[in-house]
Design an enzyme around this catalytic site. Sequence first.
Site, mmCIF file in Angstrom:
data_model
loop_
_atom_site.group_PDB
_atom_site.id
_atom_site.type_symbol
_atom_site.label_atom_id
_atom_site.label_comp_id
_atom_site.label_asym_id
_atom_site.label_seq_id
_atom_site.Cartn_x
_atom_site.Cartn_y
_atom_site.Cartn_z
ATOM 1 N N TRP A 1 40.197 49.631 33.801
ATOM 2 C CA TRP A 1 39.326 50.001 32.689
ATOM 3 C C TRP A 1 38.132 50.835 33.115
ATOM 4 O O TRP A 1 37.456 51.433 32.265
ATOM 5 C CB TRP A 1 38.801 48.727 32.014
ATOM 6 C CG TRP A 1 38.305 47.711 33.006
ATOM 7 C CD1 TRP A 1 38.994 46.634 33.484
ATOM 8 C CD2 TRP A 1 37.046 47.704 33.685
ATOM 9 N NE1 TRP A 1 38.234 45.958 34.424
ATOM 10 C CE2 TRP A 1 37.032 46.596 34.560
ATOM 11 C CE3 TRP A 1 35.912 48.529 33.626
ATOM 12 C CZ2 TRP A 1 35.948 46.292 35.377
ATOM 13 C CZ3 TRP A 1 34.825 48.236 34.444
ATOM 14 C CH2 TRP A 1 34.862 47.117 35.305
ATOM 15 N N ASN A 2 37.804 50.906 34.411
ATOM 16 C CA ASN A 2 36.497 51.450 34.784
ATOM 17 C C ASN A 2 36.380 52.970 34.631
ATOM 18 O O ASN A 2 35.306 53.497 34.387
ATOM 19 C CB ASN A 2 36.086 51.011 36.196
ATOM 20 C CG ASN A 2 37.103 51.373 37.256
ATOM 21 O OD1 ASN A 2 38.293 51.543 36.989
ATOM 22 N ND2 ASN A 2 36.639 51.476 38.488
ATOM 23 N N LYS B 1 50.641 51.256 31.541
ATOM 24 C CA LYS B 1 50.192 49.914 31.167
ATOM 25 C C LYS B 1 48.713 49.864 31.517
ATOM 26 O O LYS B 1 48.330 49.709 32.668
ATOM 27 C CB LYS B 1 50.969 48.838 31.928
ATOM 28 C CG LYS B 1 50.712 47.407 31.405
ATOM 29 C CD LYS B 1 49.638 46.740 32.239
ATOM 30 C CE LYS B 1 49.373 45.312 31.797
ATOM 31 N NZ LYS B 1 48.172 45.143 30.973
ATOM 32 N N ALA C 1 44.552 48.649 31.079
ATOM 33 C CA ALA C 1 43.802 47.401 30.953
ATOM 34 C C ALA C 1 43.613 47.068 29.471
ATOM 35 O O ALA C 1 43.327 47.962 28.657
ATOM 36 C CB ALA C 1 42.447 47.528 31.642
ATOM 37 N N GLY D 1 43.639 48.724 40.953
ATOM 38 C CA GLY D 1 43.120 47.449 40.475
ATOM 39 C C GLY D 1 42.686 46.560 41.616
ATOM 40 O O GLY D 1 42.365 47.025 42.715
ATOM 41 N N SER D 2 42.697 45.271 41.367
ATOM 42 C CA SER D 2 42.209 44.299 42.342
ATOM 43 C C SER D 2 43.231 44.054 43.442
ATOM 44 O O SER D 2 44.425 44.370 43.310
ATOM 45 C CB SER D 2 41.906 42.976 41.640
ATOM 46 O OG SER D 2 43.121 42.371 41.196
ATOM 47 N N GLU E 1 45.955 51.506 44.952
ATOM 48 C CA GLU E 1 44.552 51.815 45.229
ATOM 49 C C GLU E 1 43.763 50.603 44.763
ATOM 50 O O GLU E 1 43.626 50.364 43.566
ATOM 51 C CB GLU E 1 44.133 53.089 44.491
ATOM 52 C CG GLU E 1 42.791 53.652 44.959
ATOM 53 C CD GLU E 1 41.615 53.162 44.133
ATOM 54 O OE1 GLU E 1 40.929 52.227 44.588
ATOM 55 O OE2 GLU E 1 41.394 53.706 43.049
ATOM 56 N N LEU E 2 43.272 49.830 45.727
ATOM 57 C CA LEU E 2 42.691 48.522 45.419
ATOM 58 C C LEU E 2 41.185 48.536 45.629
ATOM 59 O O LEU E 2 40.534 49.556 45.474
ATOM 60 C CB LEU E 2 43.397 47.460 46.257
ATOM 61 C CG LEU E 2 44.940 47.493 46.167
ATOM 62 C CD1 LEU E 2 45.562 46.430 47.054
ATOM 63 C CD2 LEU E 2 45.414 47.349 44.730
ATOM 64 N N CYS F 1 35.483 51.416 42.586
ATOM 65 C CA CYS F 1 36.055 51.009 43.871
ATOM 66 C C CYS F 1 35.387 51.737 45.033
ATOM 67 O O CYS F 1 35.219 51.182 46.110
ATOM 68 C CB CYS F 1 37.562 51.287 43.895
ATOM 69 S SG CYS F 1 38.496 50.394 42.660
ATOM 70 N N GLU G 1 34.395 42.268 47.477
ATOM 71 C CA GLU G 1 33.989 43.447 46.723
ATOM 72 C C GLU G 1 32.978 43.020 45.660
ATOM 73 O O GLU G 1 33.252 42.119 44.874
ATOM 74 C CB GLU G 1 35.182 44.118 46.052
ATOM 75 C CG GLU G 1 34.764 45.361 45.269
ATOM 76 C CD GLU G 1 35.929 46.143 44.713
ATOM 77 O OE1 GLU G 1 35.821 47.382 44.623
ATOM 78 O OE2 GLU G 1 36.945 45.526 44.353
#
Length: 450
Positions: A129-130, A153, A155, A205-206, A227-228, A261, A355
């Site tokens: 979502w960021n 897909k 958030a 995401g996470s 990409e976490l 991130c 994080e």
Amino acid sequence: MFKSVHPFDQSIVAQYDVLSAAELDKCLETSASAYRHWRKTSFEHRRELILTVAGLLRKNKEKYARLMTLEMGKLLSESTIELEKTIRGCEYYAHHAEDFLRDEIIYTEATKSFVTYQPTGAILGIMPWNFPFWQVFRFALPALMAGNVALLKHAPNVTGCALAIAALFKEAGFPDGVLQSLVIDVDLVERIIASPVVQGVALTGSEYAGSQVASLAGKHIKKSVLELGGSDPFIILSDANLDKTVKVAVQSRMQNAGQSCIAAKRFIVLESIREEFMEKFERGIRALKQGDPFQEGITTGPMARIDLAEKLEQQLQKCIDAGAKLIVGGTRSGCNFTPTLLDNVKQGMPAFEEEIFGPVASVVTVKTIEEAIDVANASRYGLGASVWTEDLKKGEQVARLIESGSVFVNSLMRSDARLPFGGIKKSGYGRELSLAGIREFVNTKTISLT
């Protein structure tokens, strides 16, 4: 049902029904049908459609910016900047994709040997979502220009953005099924990955989400790019231009309410300049004004969700309990978290080991450059970093020793369509953007004629 909630005041923006398994299966059938056609289209045709998308983004920038700010709370000006970056990304891949995917001749004893890059099918993008527009386009642009089709897909809290993006591609003239937004619960993700048409998964995401999706992709033998999270070091050497350094330090940590991130999170400063740096850094953070993201003069919007703000508050308190010193900020009301400066951060504290996804800057003091490098690398993450020095040769030497996917010397760490982007260690694997990004989800096919 998904709810879209404006983070600043918790007002309901919209509600959305989720797809059933049967409805999802129809979407997957549509995707398979679209791929059979889309893979045969020319680069010129794809380029024309992507540039049409760019034009529509430019024409409707105000509408899309407002939607982003309503759904996830970033400043209206930040939403506009994100859209401008997205437009540049469209133009970049429209003009460079064909060159990136040209056949490459390899000289062997055969009459002719070459490598050709061909599409593989549908690519599932599980997006955060960021940066609700840029993140989607970062995965979708290279996929579509390569001849793949895309399944999004997004958030749940930015479902309005997801549907707006799908409608945008349709308005631009893309055939049905080339890009679809799937409003689904997470329990249907495996159903998508298992589908024969899906040949790759890109997730931003996470760390937890990445591990779950990577497991599913491995189970079904599908390629994945992750990409976490990140805990990016911002290394200030003794000869840094502190006025410039501090200006970017505040920007890097506090833009998007610290929810990035690749935001600078651990500020590693040499002891010899610590006092001057801290004085300037504190002044810069105190000058920020948190509040309504639609209001002029506000520099920091709310965090995107209540649970995220509560987690940040807990992480901050654990750091203080362990000996960190709160210099500025540290208060919360709903999603509204004041820009915060934390000093005396040590290994073992959440601000070092985890994080910190919000407007909290954590300062670590070191005695030498060697210690700065060791501290920077003493993290489970390895996404981005920056080094600040007037000696570019020294800056490059330090950059080469940092364990991360990117290091920027004397400039803001950021993603750029012209440069490969991604991380190592727990920050993920694979690359997005540039030539490396478009070649992640293609069949690198060898053809040899004798």
